[in-house]
Structure formats: structure tokens, C-alpha cells
Design an enzyme around this catalytic site. Structure first.
Site, PDB file in Angstrom:
ATOM      1  N   ASP A  46      -4.358  -3.428   7.115  1.00 32.58           N
ATOM      2  CA  ASP A  46      -4.945  -4.756   7.051  1.00 32.58           C
ATOM      3  C   ASP A  46      -3.768  -5.737   6.954  1.00 32.58           C
ATOM      4  OD1 ASP A  46      -6.836  -6.868   6.641  1.00 32.58           O
ATOM      5  OD2 ASP A  46      -6.560  -6.668   4.477  1.00 32.58           O
ATOM      6  N   ASP A  61      -4.018  -9.699   5.607  1.00 34.57           N
ATOM      7  CA  ASP A  61      -4.115 -10.565   4.437  1.00 34.57           C
ATOM      8  C   ASP A  61      -4.289  -9.749   3.169  1.00 34.57           C
ATOM      9  OD1 ASP A  61      -3.966 -13.077   5.790  1.00 34.57           O
ATOM     10  OD2 ASP A  61      -6.049 -12.841   6.414  1.00 34.57           O
TER      11      ASP A  61
END
Length: 284
Positions: free
Chosen positions: A14, A16
């Protein structure tokens, strides 16, 4: 490089709150002075179209795409994460980003810190600069034409479907593949459920993904590993990769220069507390 008999290690990050320890949308909106517009519009819009609308707001206030790039370049990136990415790539892992951010933000940050070329693929919401010089952000899945149909995910992106496509389209189907998925948010839960025995989920402790996993441990087949800092991410990732890659490789033997190379392939839509308190309204 891993031996020919060793499984291929695919590491899916991922972006953020995972690669970066902050939220790229929040950072840009806050630092470029559009928090007031965000607060006004947030109750009325879904996150992805809201971010496109916020880019229009910044454009109307005279902010250019280069201003946005400079803003993103000013944000910190933990040196342990940079080291983890470069070392995992040097060891022969196939690194990918699957994120609900956007291509412009992700590629700007990774390129600035010299690791963009470490990733073979970035799968995220498309972004481009239009003829008027305004940054446009589009949904990965267009809910109006082809809803993805997953109740666990936001309408613009199902990471589980994306991971399923990655699992099904390996470069060498005769070679065993082991997945390490690293994330923090609610949107990372669906792909975690797609992993099997021998795979690993690195869930950021006390974030939404971690809580969902803890509440439904029996649903996951993959082994779960907590982390809560860049240092812990690096240590855990390299330990897991080293357990799969045999014989153990020494990162110092490898050329890190490939991380400085040109952009990785960005998957198009057709492929199926550093911020202010006011912006702590999460998209997950």
C-alpha cells in the site's frame, strides 16, 4: 539473485500510511491551503471524486501541477522504508504498489526518493494534467460503467480484484510464488483475504486492517505480522523475504541502480501527525 529453485517473492505495498507515514491527499490539501474547501465539500462527496474536485480548487487558487510536486517532495520518507525497498528489490523480489492514492502523487514521491524503478507495477487511480494545466484524478474502477461488486471496498477500487489479477498473471506460472502484502487501511483487508498458506500479511498495528484481521482471524489463510514503524517494516519484510529466498542472498552483491531507472508499468483503469486535526477524516 534468488536460486532457480526458490519461489518468486512478490511484495505488494500500500502507499499512504505504509510506504509513507502520512496521507498524500491530506498532505497536499493542508500544505497548499485548501483545508477550508475540503471541510465544506467532504460531507457531500465520495473520496475519489472529492480529490478530483480538490485539484480543481487548487487550480482555481493558482496552484500548478509543479507546485503539487514540490509539496509532495517536501514530505518525509523514512530511511528504513527506502532501505527496505532497495534491499528487497536487490534480493530479487518483485515489488508492486496497489494504492487508493493516484499515479501523480505516488510516482512523484517514489522518484524523488530514488526508488521508483524498484517497482515493476503501480496500480492506483489514474491522474493526468489536462489542457488547462489542471491535475485530474479518475477512479480506477468506473462505478458508472462497470461496478466491481465488492462490498468490502470503496466503489472506485477493489484491491482484492487487483491482487487476484496479479496472482493469475505471473510471469512464470511454473515457478512457485509467495506473496507478502503490506498495508494499514480498511481497503487492504479484501486482498488479505485472497492470500493463501505460505503467504504473509504485514498489517500496521492498531490501524483499520489490523483491527479487521484481529476480529476475523479465522478468515485469513496467510500468516499475519504486525509492524508500527519504518524500522519494523524493514526488519520484518527482509526477514520474511530471506526465509523464502534460498540460499540467502547478500544485498551488497547487487546493483541498486535499477531503482533509479524509468517509471514502472502503471496499470490502466482497464486492468481490472503531519496533517491538521480538521483533515483527520480518513478515506478508509
Amino acid at each position: 539473485m534468488a536460486s532457480a529453485s526458490a519461489p518468486e517473492v512478490v511484495v505488494v505495498f500500500d502507499f499512504d500510511r505504509t510506504i509513507i507515514d502520512w496521507d498524500s491527499d491530506d498532505w497536499v490539501i493542508t500544505k497548499l491551503g485548501a483545508a477550508d474547501a475540503f471541510q465544506r465539500l467532504r460531507p457531500t462527496m465520495r473520496w475519489n471524486p472529492l480529490m478530483d474536485r480538490m485539484m480543481a480548487e487548487l487550480h482555481a487558487r493558482g496552484k500548478t501541477p509543479e507546485d503539487i510536486r514540490d509539496c509532495l517532495r517536501s514530505a518525509p520518507l523514512d530511511t528504513h522504508v527506502v532501505s527496505a525497498v532497495k534491499t528487497a528489490a536487490a534480493l530479487g523480489c518483485d515489488l508492486k504498489v496497489v494504492s487508493d492514492a493516484n499515479t501523480f502523487f505516488i510516482e512523484t514521491v517514489l522518484a524523488h526518493h530514488g526508488v521508483l524503478g524498484c517497482f515493476s507495477e503501480i496500480v492506483t487511480n489514474p491522474a493526468s494534467v489536462d489542457a488547462d494545466g489542471r491535475l485530474r484524478i479518475s477512479p480506477f474502477h468506473d462505478p458508472a460503467s462497470a461496478p466491481h461488486g465488492c462490498s468490502l471496498c470503496p466503489d472506485n477500487m477493489c484491491k482484492g480484484k487487483i491482487l487476484g489479477r496479479i496472482q493469475a498473471t505471473g510471469s512464470d506460472k511454473k515457478r512457485r510464488r509467495r506473496f507478502i502484502y503490506i498495508g494499514d487501511g480498511k481497503g487492504d483487508y479484501c486482498p488479505s483475504l485472497k492470500l493463501g498458506e505460505g503467504d504473509h500479511v504485514m498489517a500496521r498495528e492498531n490501524y483499520p486492517l489490523w483491527h479487521l484481521i484481529c476480529d476475523n482471524k479465522q478468515l485469513l489463510k496467510a500468516e499475519v505480522h504486525p509492524w508500527n514503524s519504518g524500522e519494523e517494516l524493514e526488519k520484518t519484510l527482509l526477514k520474511l523475504a530471506g526465509e523464502v529466498i534460498s540460499p540467502p542472498a547478500q544485498a551488497s552483491q547487487f546493483d541498486y541502480s535499477k531503482c533509479e531507472m524509468s517509471n514502472p508499468a502503471s496499470c490502466p483503469p482497464s486492468c481490472a501527525a503531519l496533517i491538521t486535526d480538521q483533515l483527520l477524516v480518513r478515506k478508509y
